[in-house]
Design an enzyme around this catalytic site. Sequence first.
Site, short mmCIF file in Angstrom:
data_model
loop_
_atom_site.label_atom_id
_atom_site.label_comp_id
_atom_site.label_asym_id
_atom_site.label_seq_id
_atom_site.Cartn_x
_atom_site.Cartn_y
_atom_site.Cartn_z
N THR A 131 0.79 -1.15 0.02
CA THR A 131 0.29 0.21 -0.32
C THR A 131 1.05 1.04 -0.07
O THR A 131 0.00 2.37 0.34
CB THR A 131 -1.10 0.05 1.50
N UNK A 132 2.24 1.16 -0.67
CA UNK A 132 3.24 2.36 -0.23
C UNK A 132 3.68 3.09 -1.72
O UNK A 132 4.08 1.51 -2.22
CB UNK A 132 4.49 1.81 0.72
#
Length: 271
Positions: A131-132
């Site tokens: 999710t980065u």
Amino acid sequence: MLHCAGPHTGKLVKQVAACCLLLPRFLLTGLMLWLLDFQCIRRRVLLTAREESTAEHEDPPLCVSDSNRMCTVESLRAVWHGQKLDYFKSAHLGCSAPNTEVVMLEGRRLCKILDFSQGKRPLVVNFGSCTUPPFMARLQAYRRLAAQHVGIADFLLVYIEEAHPSDGWLSTDASYQIPQHQCLQDRLAAAQLMLQGAPGCRVVVDTMDNSSNAAYGAYFERLYIVLEGKVVYQGGRGPEGYKISELRMWLEQYQQGLMGTKGSGQVVIQV
């Protein structure tokens, strides 16, 4: 009783000192996030970063969609968490590398980070999560770099807590929408998604007490190189300090040093 109070008092003093030291930087970051919620400022900052980028194929400039809120309770909590981890980390350039526990995807076997270090070969440790957005945008560049230098170094991806969980500081630019990990199975499942995007790379996951993340100050993402048990490269904290181009430069200089000295290989580079 006084003997018992000593360690607790020392710990409390250290926590208070850390808060005093971190507060100015935290407030400055909060102000920057608040300013970035103004679209005209955000677009100008992102445009300037794009124009100044010198290694766009490896380190693409940060991209933040207009729909993303930057200054929220969740974002400030995440920033504070990351800054505290960085302050209290035990990994430092030139010092012994923390040998924390991680879990292998195959068989869920518990092992330690330095188990993946082979003799006098550098071990590149890459911390991140799906999710980065900056981490995922650089994953293919990291994979190519690993393939190019597999003859002189070992590479390890360590999946840590989500940078932008769907139930926290949500990012619509994230490749996947994944909530915070509630159990090891959640983290292992998320790591399988990372492995799909980087086939051939060795992936392990941090334990649920986040021991590796804490020891290396890895949140949101971070790069390290360990050589013979010592930290010889410590990348900056992501997203700004996370640079594949720096990693490539270190490996190239290390390779040149090996060719020039025929063996000593003790190359310590701070970039």
